[in-house]
Design a protein around this motif. Structure first.
Motif, mmCIF file in Angstrom:
data_model
loop_
_atom_site.group_PDB
_atom_site.id
_atom_site.type_symbol
_atom_site.label_atom_id
_atom_site.label_comp_id
_atom_site.label_asym_id
_atom_site.label_seq_id
_atom_site.Cartn_x
_atom_site.Cartn_y
_atom_site.Cartn_z
ATOM 1 N N ASP A 334 44.944 29.274 37.950
ATOM 2 C CA ASP A 334 45.127 30.563 37.848
ATOM 3 C C ASP A 334 44.198 31.694 38.392
ATOM 4 O OD1 ASP A 334 46.814 32.705 37.156
ATOM 5 O OD2 ASP A 334 46.246 32.816 35.083
ATOM 6 N N GLU A 337 44.514 31.461 42.181
ATOM 7 C CA GLU A 337 45.712 32.247 42.499
ATOM 8 C C GLU A 337 45.558 33.846 42.383
ATOM 9 O OE1 GLU A 337 48.955 30.887 40.157
ATOM 10 O OE2 GLU A 337 49.076 28.901 41.291
ATOM 11 N N LYS A 338 44.612 34.461 41.055
ATOM 12 C CA LYS A 338 44.307 35.559 41.090
ATOM 13 C C LYS A 338 43.533 36.236 42.169
ATOM 14 C CE LYS A 338 44.992 35.772 35.681
ATOM 15 N NZ LYS A 338 44.156 36.109 34.709
ATOM 16 N N GLN A 339 42.706 35.420 42.567
ATOM 17 C CA GLN A 339 41.928 35.891 43.809
ATOM 18 C C GLN A 339 42.458 36.204 45.040
ATOM 19 O OE1 GLN A 339 39.030 32.739 44.451
ATOM 20 N NE2 GLN A 339 37.829 33.296 42.588
ATOM 21 N N ASP A 340 43.913 35.569 45.019
ATOM 22 C CA ASP A 340 44.748 35.767 46.222
ATOM 23 C C ASP A 340 45.689 36.983 46.007
ATOM 24 O OD1 ASP A 340 43.545 33.748 47.643
ATOM 25 O OD2 ASP A 340 44.977 32.074 46.960
ATOM 26 N N THR A 341 46.041 36.994 44.651
ATOM 27 C CA THR A 341 47.122 38.040 44.346
ATOM 28 C C THR A 341 46.326 39.513 43.984
ATOM 29 O OG1 THR A 341 47.026 37.319 42.196
ATOM 30 C CG2 THR A 341 48.705 36.239 43.654
ATOM 31 N N LEU A 342 45.205 39.504 43.738
ATOM 32 C CA LEU A 342 44.525 40.788 43.386
ATOM 33 C C LEU A 342 44.491 41.953 44.406
ATOM 34 C CD1 LEU A 342 42.750 42.201 41.103
ATOM 35 C CD2 LEU A 342 40.695 41.152 42.318
ATOM 36 N N GLY A 344 46.781 42.008 46.960
ATOM 37 C CA GLY A 344 48.425 42.329 46.917
ATOM 38 C C GLY A 344 48.612 43.307 45.702
ATOM 39 N N LEU A 345 48.171 42.882 44.340
ATOM 40 C CA LEU A 345 48.274 43.897 43.466
ATOM 41 C C LEU A 345 47.847 45.499 43.590
ATOM 42 C CD1 LEU A 345 47.920 41.212 40.184
ATOM 43 C CD2 LEU A 345 50.142 42.230 41.269
ATOM 44 N N ARG A 346 46.892 45.401 44.084
ATOM 45 C CA ARG A 346 46.095 46.636 44.343
ATOM 46 C C ARG A 346 46.858 47.591 45.399
ATOM 47 N NH1 ARG A 346 39.612 45.264 44.940
ATOM 48 N NH2 ARG A 346 39.330 44.923 42.780
ATOM 49 N N GLN A 348 50.153 47.276 45.682
ATOM 50 C CA GLN A 348 51.333 47.552 45.074
ATOM 51 C C GLN A 348 51.155 48.496 44.321
ATOM 52 O OE1 GLN A 348 52.899 43.859 43.288
ATOM 53 N NE2 GLN A 348 53.244 42.839 45.265
#
Length: 432
Positions: A334, A337-342, A344-346, A348
């Motif tokens: 996880d 994965e958080k490193q990749d989605t961080l 994108g979340l910013r 968004q």
């Protein structure tokens, strides 16, 4: 070598300028039989061959253009498609033919200037193929690459598959560039040289500015990723410490479980001794023996139940340990994965903030309109009530007036003459 570079630079300027002017004047797509286009490829071949190192082979000495052009796919992954297409062509047998096919495909793709610009920036790689004073390693090469940008305004439709590129003879036709007035030619050439140099300078400055901005953006992105990575590493260390604490607690629970089992066995032995004593005393007092036996049986059941509970708790602790190990692996996954989605979340989050502000503004405007409409409806209702009351008053006054008219008519009839026909007519008219 300097004179050769200057001559090749002038020929490249004439060839590129003539090709662009003739293509724009005709206003059509260029094909393989177009003479200015053929001369352009010949001039480019001579420019790329200038200062090329001679390599030994079984058949003697040769100069191959395919070596430096093949490096482009390593510097730019988008050029791998062109190189693969050149290698798959069945009619090409020599490296020179492959280099000519590569030039034609890059021109059709409108990426010839970009590919050669990437190539001349890596002089450390080109030094293996060219001599120190070669055109591709000097300033003239950068000028030619800058001139090639202008070829992106024309379209080329070349058939590379059926053309014999291995056996072509690359001879420059100088008659295409000669004019009657030599002085005018030289003056125009000087002006074109100055304009091309200024254009090349502006192009290089703009390119450097774009590269600097991209470098700053990438540096900021790297810093943010390093910060997020440090935070995730700290969270991982905290999770590992929690797992170590849970393992220690599990070890303590196991030791307590072993102590509880020993005490249960001792109590079981004591209860068994009490049972034997109670059996001896059973003959003396059966009632007391039954009570003691029942009490011992109850205690035995409690101890057995306690032992069963302890074993179940031990099984639960084992399963919890397995789940913790699995959770640790999932946590590590996880984190990646958080490193990749961080990032994108910013993005968004910024979009959601903008949408919330817009929705809040729309809600305020709709509330104001709703208040105005409610006030208007209340006013209309008051006016409607007033009109209804007025209509009722008018109807009542109409009824009163009619009754008064009838009474007046009857009194008038009594006071009138005795002519019955005239009275009947008069009453009828008055009633109507």
């Amino acid at each position: 070598m300097a004179m050769e570079r200057a001559n090749l630079l002038n020929m490249a300027k004439l060839s590129i300028k003539g090709l662009i002017e003739s293509a724009l004047s005709f206003g059509r797509t260029l094909d393989s039989d177009y003479p200015p286009l053929q001369q352009f490829f010949v001039v480019m071949e001579h420019c790329l061959k200038h200062g090329l190192r001679v390599k030994k082979s079984f058949l003697g000495f040769n100069k191959s253009l395919w070596g430096p052009l093949e490096l482009v796919e390593k510097l730019c992954p988008e050029a791998a498609e062109i190189s693969a297409s050149v290698r798959d062509l069945p009619g090409l047998k020599t490296p020179l033919g492959r280099a000519r096919a590569w030039l034609r495909l890059a021109l059709m793709q409108k990426r010839l200037a970009d590919y050669l610009r990437l190539l001349i920036t890596r002089k450390d790689l080109l030094s293996d193929f060219y001599e120190n004073s070669a055109l591709m390693l000097e300033e003239e090469g950068a000028v030619i690459v800058g001139l090639l940008v202008g070829l992106n305004v024309i379209d080329a439709n070349l058939c590379v598959k059926g053309e014999d590129l291995d056996s072509q003879v690359g001879v420059i036709d100088f008659s295409m560039y000669l004019k009657n007035d030599i002085d005018d030619y030289r003056s125009e050439e000087r002006n074109s040289q100055i304009a091309s140099i200024l254009d090349q300078k502006n192009y290089v400055e703009e390119l450097n500015r774009q590269l600097n901005s991209s470098v700053h953006g990438l540096q900021g992105r790297v810093d943010s990723l390093e910060k997020s990575n440090s935070k995730l590493i700290e969270e991982l260390a905290i999770a590992k410490n929690n797992i170590i604490k849970l393992q220690e607690e599990n070890q303590q629970l196991r030791s307590e479980n072993s102590l509880i089992l020993l005490k249960a066995q001792q109590q079981l032995e004591l209860t068994q001794g009490d049972v034997t004593v109670e059996r001896d005393t059973y003959k003396q007092s059966r009632q007391g023996l039954d009570e003691m036996y029942n009490e011992a049986r109850r205690q035995l059941k409690e101890e057995c139940q306690l032992r069963q509970d302890v074993e179940n708790e031990l099984v639960v602790q084992v399963s919890m340990k397995q789940e913790m190990e699995l959770a640790m692996k999932l946590l590590e996954k996880d984190i990646h994965e958080k490193q990749d989605t961080l990032i994108g979340l910013r993005h968004q989050l910024d979009e959601v903030k903008a949408i919330n502000v817009e929705m809040y503004q729309k809600m305020q405007s709709s509330d104001d309109e709703m208040k105005k409409k409610n006030n208007m409806i209340s006013r209309l209702e008051e006016k409607t009530n007033q009109i209804t009351a007025t209509m009722k008053q008018l109807e009542q006054s109409d009824k009163d007036l009619l009754s008064q008219t009838r009474t007046l008519a009857m009194s008038f009839v009594k006071c009138a003459s005795t002519d019955t026909e005239h009275q009947y007519k008069l009453v009828k008219d008055i009633s109507f």
